[in-house]
Design a protein around this motif. Structure first.
Motif, mmCIF file in Angstrom:
data_model
loop_
_atom_site.group_PDB
_atom_site.id
_atom_site.type_symbol
_atom_site.label_atom_id
_atom_site.label_comp_id
_atom_site.label_asym_id
_atom_site.label_seq_id
_atom_site.Cartn_x
_atom_site.Cartn_y
_atom_site.Cartn_z
ATOM 1 N N LEU A 142 0.817 -1.209 0.000
ATOM 2 C CA LEU A 142 0.000 0.000 0.000
ATOM 3 C C LEU A 142 0.852 1.261 0.000
ATOM 4 C CD1 LEU A 142 -2.811 1.218 0.004
ATOM 5 C CD2 LEU A 142 -2.811 1.060 2.501
ATOM 6 N N ASP A 143 1.987 1.228 0.690
ATOM 7 C CA ASP A 143 2.842 2.419 0.713
ATOM 8 C C ASP A 143 3.544 2.657 -0.633
ATOM 9 O OD1 ASP A 143 4.562 0.244 1.022
ATOM 10 O OD2 ASP A 143 5.916 1.288 2.377
ATOM 11 N N GLU A 144 3.363 1.755 -1.587
ATOM 12 C CA GLU A 144 3.918 1.914 -2.936
ATOM 13 C C GLU A 144 2.819 2.216 -3.964
ATOM 14 O OE1 GLU A 144 7.591 -1.212 -2.968
ATOM 15 O OE2 GLU A 144 5.573 -2.082 -2.999
ATOM 16 N N ILE A 145 1.678 2.693 -3.489
ATOM 17 C CA ILE A 145 0.529 2.898 -4.363
ATOM 18 C C ILE A 145 0.826 3.879 -5.500
ATOM 19 C CG2 ILE A 145 -0.550 4.729 -2.977
ATOM 20 C CD1 ILE A 145 -2.485 1.896 -4.644
ATOM 21 N N GLY A 189 -1.179 -7.902 -17.026
ATOM 22 C CA GLY A 189 -2.119 -8.624 -16.182
ATOM 23 C C GLY A 189 -2.588 -7.705 -15.075
ATOM 24 N N ASN A 190 -3.040 -8.294 -13.996
ATOM 25 C CA ASN A 190 -3.524 -7.503 -12.871
ATOM 26 C C ASN A 190 -2.371 -6.972 -12.048
ATOM 27 O OD1 ASN A 190 -6.473 -7.953 -13.058
ATOM 28 N ND2 ASN A 190 -5.826 -10.088 -12.931
ATOM 29 N N VAL A 191 -2.584 -5.803 -11.471
ATOM 30 C CA VAL A 191 -1.637 -5.234 -10.535
ATOM 31 C C VAL A 191 -2.285 -5.322 -9.162
ATOM 32 C CG1 VAL A 191 -0.449 -3.122 -9.816
ATOM 33 C CG2 VAL A 191 -0.566 -3.733 -12.245
ATOM 34 N N VAL A 192 -1.629 -6.005 -8.240
ATOM 35 C CA VAL A 192 -2.175 -6.253 -6.915
ATOM 36 C C VAL A 192 -1.545 -5.287 -5.924
ATOM 37 C CG1 VAL A 192 -2.357 -7.950 -5.052
ATOM 38 C CG2 VAL A 192 -2.551 -8.679 -7.449
ATOM 39 N N VAL A 193 -2.401 -4.655 -5.113
ATOM 40 C CA VAL A 193 -1.913 -3.791 -4.037
ATOM 41 C C VAL A 193 -2.307 -4.460 -2.722
ATOM 42 C CG1 VAL A 193 -2.054 -1.536 -2.946
ATOM 43 C CG2 VAL A 193 -2.125 -1.719 -5.442
ATOM 44 N N THR A 194 -1.297 -4.803 -1.931
ATOM 45 C CA THR A 194 -1.536 -5.454 -0.649
ATOM 46 C C THR A 194 -1.807 -4.386 0.391
ATOM 47 O OG1 THR A 194 -0.023 -7.224 -1.274
ATOM 48 C CG2 THR A 194 -0.562 -7.036 1.061
ATOM 49 N N VAL A 195 -3.001 -4.441 0.984
ATOM 50 C CA VAL A 195 -3.400 -3.431 1.948
ATOM 51 C C VAL A 195 -2.723 -3.634 3.282
ATOM 52 C CG1 VAL A 195 -5.359 -2.420 3.180
ATOM 53 C CG2 VAL A 195 -5.585 -3.057 0.770
#
Length: 92
Positions: free
Chosen positions: A65-68, A82-88
């Motif tokens: 998340l801090d790399e959003i 493909g998909n880009v996943v953001v880990t909360v």
């Protein structure tokens, strides 16, 4: 969480229609009820794909998340595959 002038647009659920009416009566964030798109056909197709292992999910990159900001920059380049996943939140 919404900003003080934010709006939540719901496509399903009778309770959201009630919330839409109630939030119009006071200042602050609003709930708006929209029309739901018929999903049964699409869900049936997805189920069929899943049952025959015909659905391939592609994850291009993962970000914390801090790399959003970096994640958005990457998506905006138009080069994602493909998909880009953001880990909360990460488990520790």
């Amino acid at each position: 969480m919404l900003t003080p002038t934010g709006c939540y647009l719901s496509t399903t659920g009778l309770w959201n229609v009630v919330l839409a009416i109630l939030t119009r009566l006071r200042p602050g964030p609003r709930v708006r009820a929209g029309m739901s798109v018929r999903k049964h056909e699409a869900l049936g197709y997805l189920r069929e794909l899943l049952e025959r292992d015909g659905l391939r999910i592609v994850i291009d990159r993962q970000y914390r998340l801090d790399e959003i900001v970096e994640a958005h920059r990457y998506v905006e380049t138009g080069h994602k595959r493909g998909n880009v996943v953001v880990t909360v939140c990460a488990s520790t």
